[in-house]
Design an enzyme around this catalytic site. Structure first.
Site, PDB file in Angstrom:
ATOM      1  N   ASP A  84      -3.829  -8.082   7.783  1.00 12.11           N
ATOM      2  CA  ASP A  84      -2.469  -7.499   8.366  1.00 12.11           C
ATOM      3  C   ASP A  84      -3.302  -6.542   9.148  1.00 12.11           C
ATOM      4  O   ASP A  84      -4.149  -6.258   9.076  1.00 12.11           O
ATOM      5  CB  ASP A  84      -1.462  -6.789   7.452  1.00 12.11           C
ATOM      6  CG  ASP A  84      -2.871  -6.484   5.974  1.00 12.11           C
ATOM      7  OD1 ASP A  84      -3.536  -5.296   6.282  1.00 12.11           O
ATOM      8  OD2 ASP A  84      -2.142  -5.346   5.233  1.00 12.11           O
ATOM      9  N   ASN A 155       3.254  -0.237  -4.677  1.00 12.03           N
ATOM     10  CA  ASN A 155       4.413  -0.696  -4.513  1.00 12.03           C
ATOM     11  C   ASN A 155       4.500  -1.848  -4.943  1.00 12.03           C
ATOM     12  O   ASN A 155       5.440  -2.945  -4.618  1.00 12.03           O
ATOM     13  CB  ASN A 155       4.921  -0.592  -3.284  1.00 12.03           C
ATOM     14  CG  ASN A 155       4.914  -1.024  -2.391  1.00 12.03           C
ATOM     15  OD1 ASN A 155       3.927  -1.573  -2.640  1.00 12.03           O
ATOM     16  ND2 ASN A 155       5.433  -1.263  -1.396  1.00 12.03           N
ATOM     17  N   HIS A 157       2.429  -3.980  -3.470  1.00 13.17           N
ATOM     18  CA  HIS A 157       2.823  -5.452  -1.959  1.00 13.17           C
ATOM     19  C   HIS A 157       1.312  -5.756  -2.031  1.00 13.17           C
ATOM     20  O   HIS A 157       0.221  -5.272  -2.701  1.00 13.17           O
ATOM     21  CB  HIS A 157       2.877  -4.641  -0.772  1.00 13.17           C
ATOM     22  CG  HIS A 157       1.891  -3.713  -0.090  1.00 13.17           C
ATOM     23  ND1 HIS A 157       2.421  -2.268   1.089  1.00 13.17           N
ATOM     24  CD2 HIS A 157       0.295  -3.478  -0.756  1.00 13.17           C
ATOM     25  CE1 HIS A 157       1.137  -1.683   1.015  1.00 13.17           C
ATOM     26  NE2 HIS A 157       0.211  -2.113  -0.053  1.00 13.17           N
ATOM     27  N   GLU A 162       5.872  -5.855   1.730  1.00 13.14           N
ATOM     28  CA  GLU A 162       6.203  -5.390   0.953  1.00 13.14           C
ATOM     29  C   GLU A 162       7.197  -5.970  -0.011  1.00 13.14           C
ATOM     30  O   GLU A 162       7.929  -6.750   0.208  1.00 13.14           O
ATOM     31  CB  GLU A 162       7.051  -4.068   1.621  1.00 13.14           C
ATOM     32  CG  GLU A 162       6.317  -3.605   3.039  1.00 13.14           C
ATOM     33  CD  GLU A 162       5.417  -2.530   2.397  1.00 13.14           C
ATOM     34  OE1 GLU A 162       4.602  -2.775   1.113  1.00 13.14           O
ATOM     35  OE2 GLU A 162       4.940  -2.092   2.979  1.00 13.14           O
TER      36      GLU A 162
END
Ligand code: PGA
Length: 267
Positions: A84, A155, A157, A162
């Site tokens: 990413d 979280n 991801h 996400e």
């Protein structure tokens, strides 16, 4: 490492856990990468690595750099694809993942420009879709990812997939979760400076990798590691999509696994 390794304390049916300190994990994964690279070189082929940024993989890159230097290894047959990149940053921005990769990986390992791929941080809105399609095509043309190094966000991801990301998602533009932006705020010198969007490989792109090595260390990862191990696969926690991949390993330390981790006492 095999399932018979005495340091492997347990194995869930679908997400095998390897209990390792960060240093042990870095040595193991660097060794696995270098064996892959050497075996591909003997066959006259490239090794295709999927790489991650963030704090977690830094020690792997340091071990690789040390071994390449000390053993005079060549990584001339290595091609890399990053997971990413933030959108809306100059490529040379101190927090761009391209900058991280140039300083920590491409430079020390001698991976020259065109062999180290990242999504662009400065592509215009008009061109992002074509750019994402081209990224997927480049991975396919390289022969697919042999080994993907992966972290887990607080979280859940993976990459910047996400919560809410679909199992069949591909490389695309995403809105970053508030928690992801908060986690990055200190490095950027304030939440308002953290980009709101990014380009990430999709969940399906990650799961296409032939081997996936996931890392999670420290007490701050305990909650997300527990939830990842205990939850059935679903978009609410994208890391759960790793369950059932044909060759996935979670390398985690006891701080991340917690004292209640089943089997930890067998070490
Ligand atoms: P970290 O990031 O390695 O800095 O903890 C992990 C991630 O967000 O994927």
């Amino acid at each position: 490492m095999t399932a018979a390794n005495p340091m492997m304390s347990t194995e869930t049916p679908s997400l095998p856990v390897f209990v390792r300190t960060p240093s042990q994990a870095a040595e193991d994964i660097a060794a696995e990468i270098l064996e892959l690279v050497a075996s591909r070189a003997r066959a006259g082929r490239c090794a295709v690595l999927g790489l991650a940024t963030g704090r977690t993989p830094l020690e792997i890159y340091a071990v690789l750099a040390r071994r390449v230097r000390e053993e005079r290894l060549s990584l001339a047959n290595v091609v890399t694809f990053n997971l990413d990149e933030f959108l809306g940053l100059a490529p040379a921005h101190p927090q761009s993942f391209r900058r991280y990769m140039c300083e920590r990986v491409f430079g020390p390992l001698g991976i020259e420009g065109e062999r180290g791929h990242l999504p662009a941080s400065d592509v215009s809105d008009a061109h992002t879709e074509a750019h994402c399609r081209a990224y997927e095509r480049a991975i396919a043309e390289a022969g697919g990812i042999d080994l993907q190094v992966l972290g887990i966000g607080s979280n859940g991801h993976i990459g910047f997939n996400e919560p809410g990301s679909a199992r069949d998602s591909r490389t695309r533009v995403v809105e970053l979760a508030d928690s992801t932006r908060r986690d990055a705020a200190a490095a950027f010198g304030g939440l308002e400076r953290v980009p709101r969007r990014a380009i990430t490989m999709g969940v399906a792109t990650i799961l296409d990798a032939r081997r996936i090595r996931v890392l999670a260390f420290g007490a701050h990862k305990r909650d997300i590691v527990r939830r990842t191990l205990e939850s059935t696969p679903g978009s609410a926690l994208p890391a759960t999509f790793l369950h059932g991949h044909g060759d996935v390993r979670l390398y985690a330390d006891l701080e991340a696994l917690g004292t209640g981790f089943q089997g930890a006492s067998s070490r």
